[in-house]
Design a protein around this motif. Sequence first.
Motif, mmCIF file in Angstrom:
data_model
loop_
_atom_site.group_PDB
_atom_site.id
_atom_site.type_symbol
_atom_site.label_atom_id
_atom_site.label_comp_id
_atom_site.label_asym_id
_atom_site.label_seq_id
_atom_site.Cartn_x
_atom_site.Cartn_y
_atom_site.Cartn_z
ATOM 1 N N GLY A 8 0.815 -1.210 0.000
ATOM 2 C CA GLY A 8 0.000 0.000 0.000
ATOM 3 C C GLY A 8 0.848 1.259 0.000
ATOM 4 O O GLY A 8 0.526 2.233 -0.683
ATOM 5 N N LEU A 9 1.944 1.244 0.766
ATOM 6 C CA LEU A 9 2.853 2.397 0.765
ATOM 7 C C LEU A 9 3.527 2.570 -0.587
ATOM 8 O O LEU A 9 3.711 3.700 -1.058
ATOM 9 N N LEU A 10 3.892 1.477 -1.230
ATOM 10 C CA LEU A 10 4.506 1.552 -2.552
ATOM 11 C C LEU A 10 3.533 2.137 -3.572
ATOM 12 O O LEU A 10 3.901 3.005 -4.374
ATOM 13 N N VAL A 11 2.295 1.702 -3.517
ATOM 14 C CA VAL A 11 1.277 2.235 -4.439
ATOM 15 C C VAL A 11 1.023 3.714 -4.138
ATOM 16 O O VAL A 11 0.802 4.509 -5.053
ATOM 17 N N ALA A 12 1.079 4.096 -2.861
ATOM 18 C CA ALA A 12 0.907 5.501 -2.496
ATOM 19 C C ALA A 12 2.024 6.363 -3.078
ATOM 20 O O ALA A 12 1.774 7.464 -3.576
ATOM 21 N N VAL A 13 3.241 5.863 -3.031
ATOM 22 C CA VAL A 13 4.367 6.604 -3.614
ATOM 23 C C VAL A 13 4.198 6.715 -5.124
ATOM 24 O O VAL A 13 4.427 7.788 -5.715
ATOM 25 N N LEU A 14 3.780 5.642 -5.777
ATOM 26 C CA LEU A 14 3.556 5.688 -7.221
ATOM 27 C C LEU A 14 2.434 6.658 -7.579
ATOM 28 O O LEU A 14 2.517 7.378 -8.578
ATOM 29 N N ALA A 15 1.391 6.700 -6.769
ATOM 30 C CA ALA A 15 0.303 7.647 -7.008
ATOM 31 C C ALA A 15 0.783 9.082 -6.826
ATOM 32 O O ALA A 15 0.372 9.981 -7.569
ATOM 33 N N ALA A 16 1.650 9.307 -5.862
ATOM 34 C CA ALA A 16 2.198 10.651 -5.647
ATOM 35 C C ALA A 16 3.075 11.074 -6.824
ATOM 36 O O ALA A 16 3.014 12.230 -7.268
ATOM 37 N N VAL A 17 3.863 10.159 -7.354
ATOM 38 C CA VAL A 17 4.689 10.460 -8.530
ATOM 39 C C VAL A 17 3.789 10.758 -9.732
ATOM 40 O O VAL A 17 4.036 11.702 -10.495
ATOM 41 N N GLY A 18 2.731 9.975 -9.894
ATOM 42 C CA GLY A 18 1.777 10.234 -10.972
ATOM 43 C C GLY A 18 1.087 11.570 -10.804
ATOM 44 O O GLY A 18 0.815 12.270 -11.792
ATOM 45 N N CYS A 19 0.801 11.940 -9.580
ATOM 46 C CA CYS A 19 0.182 13.225 -9.292
ATOM 47 C C CYS A 19 1.082 14.375 -9.738
ATOM 48 O O CYS A 19 0.632 15.300 -10.411
ATOM 49 N N VAL A 20 2.331 14.305 -9.375
ATOM 50 C CA VAL A 20 3.276 15.372 -9.734
ATOM 51 C C VAL A 20 3.473 15.442 -11.240
ATOM 52 O O VAL A 20 3.455 16.533 -11.826
ATOM 53 N N SER A 21 3.625 14.307 -11.884
ATOM 54 C CA SER A 21 3.839 14.329 -13.333
ATOM 55 C C SER A 21 2.592 14.815 -14.066
ATOM 56 O O SER A 21 2.696 15.529 -15.071
ATOM 57 N N SER A 22 1.413 14.470 -13.571
ATOM 58 C CA SER A 22 0.179 14.959 -14.176
ATOM 59 C C SER A 22 0.042 16.461 -13.996
ATOM 60 O O SER A 22 -0.387 17.176 -14.908
ATOM 61 N N TRP A 23 0.397 16.950 -12.816
ATOM 62 C CA TRP A 23 0.324 18.382 -12.552
ATOM 63 C C TRP A 23 1.281 19.150 -13.472
ATOM 64 O O TRP A 23 0.928 20.191 -14.025
ATOM 65 N N LEU A 24 2.490 18.643 -13.644
ATOM 66 C CA LEU A 24 3.469 19.332 -14.484
ATOM 67 C C LEU A 24 3.078 19.304 -15.952
ATOM 68 O O LEU A 24 3.374 20.236 -16.707
ATOM 69 N N ALA A 25 2.407 18.240 -16.382
ATOM 70 C CA ALA A 25 1.994 18.128 -17.782
ATOM 71 C C ALA A 25 0.744 18.947 -18.086
ATOM 72 O O ALA A 25 0.429 19.181 -19.247
ATOM 73 N N ALA A 26 0.034 19.407 -17.057
ATOM 74 C CA ALA A 26 -1.244 20.085 -17.269
ATOM 75 C C ALA A 26 -1.079 21.534 -17.733
ATOM 76 O O ALA A 26 -1.969 22.074 -18.368
ATOM 77 N N GLY A 27 0.027 22.159 -17.422
ATOM 78 C CA GLY A 27 0.193 23.574 -17.739
ATOM 79 C C GLY A 27 1.069 23.796 -18.951
ATOM 80 O O GLY A 27 2.002 23.043 -19.214
ATOM 81 N N ARG A 28 0.712 24.835 -19.697
ATOM 82 C CA ARG A 28 1.576 25.250 -20.804
ATOM 83 C C ARG A 28 1.487 26.761 -20.924
ATOM 84 O O ARG A 28 0.475 27.371 -20.603
ATOM 85 N N GLU A 29 2.560 27.364 -21.383
ATOM 86 C CA GLU A 29 2.599 28.812 -21.503
ATOM 87 C C GLU A 29 2.131 29.244 -22.878
ATOM 88 O O GLU A 29 2.456 28.610 -23.885
ATOM 89 N N VAL A 30 1.352 30.323 -22.915
ATOM 90 C CA VAL A 30 0.852 30.881 -24.165
ATOM 91 C C VAL A 30 1.143 32.374 -24.166
ATOM 92 O O VAL A 30 1.286 32.999 -23.124
ATOM 93 N N VAL A 31 1.194 32.930 -25.361
ATOM 94 C CA VAL A 31 1.411 34.365 -25.513
ATOM 95 C C VAL A 31 0.051 35.049 -25.552
ATOM 96 O O VAL A 31 -0.836 34.652 -26.307
ATOM 97 N N VAL A 32 -0.105 36.075 -24.718
ATOM 98 C CA VAL A 32 -1.348 36.837 -24.667
ATOM 99 C C VAL A 32 -1.123 38.134 -25.428
ATOM 100 O O VAL A 32 -0.152 38.856 -25.197
ATOM 101 N N ALA A 33 -2.052 38.416 -26.331
ATOM 102 C CA ALA A 33 -1.940 39.629 -27.142
ATOM 103 C C ALA A 33 -2.067 40.869 -26.260
ATOM 104 O O ALA A 33 -2.761 40.849 -25.244
ATOM 105 N N PRO A 34 -1.414 41.954 -26.658
ATOM 106 C CA PRO A 34 -1.506 43.183 -25.862
ATOM 107 C C PRO A 34 -2.914 43.782 -25.929
ATOM 108 O O PRO A 34 -3.631 43.627 -26.913
#
Length: 76
Positions: A8-34
């Motif tokens: 259960g602890l191992l699966v919890a660590v894997l879920a935490a790693v998946g959480c971080v990687s999902s969070w990092l993949a969710a954002g992207r930068e865009v250019v906003v027009a003036p």
Amino acid sequence: MRRRAVLGLLVAVLAAVGCVSSWLAAGREVVVAPVLDGEPSTMATMYYAPLLTLSMLLAAAAGVLAVVSVAALRRR
């Protein structure tokens, strides 16, 4: 019972790693027009909602699994 708690602890660590990687993949930068002519354009971060939802679900699952597994190990 101990093996199940450690798993259960191992699966919890894997879920935490998946959480971080999902969070990092969710954002992207865009250019906003003036807004006005002659002003510089700016950068903004746009987030993809399904990946943020997945990140929150994985964080909740990791927390629950960690608490339940630690409690099972301490009970022993």
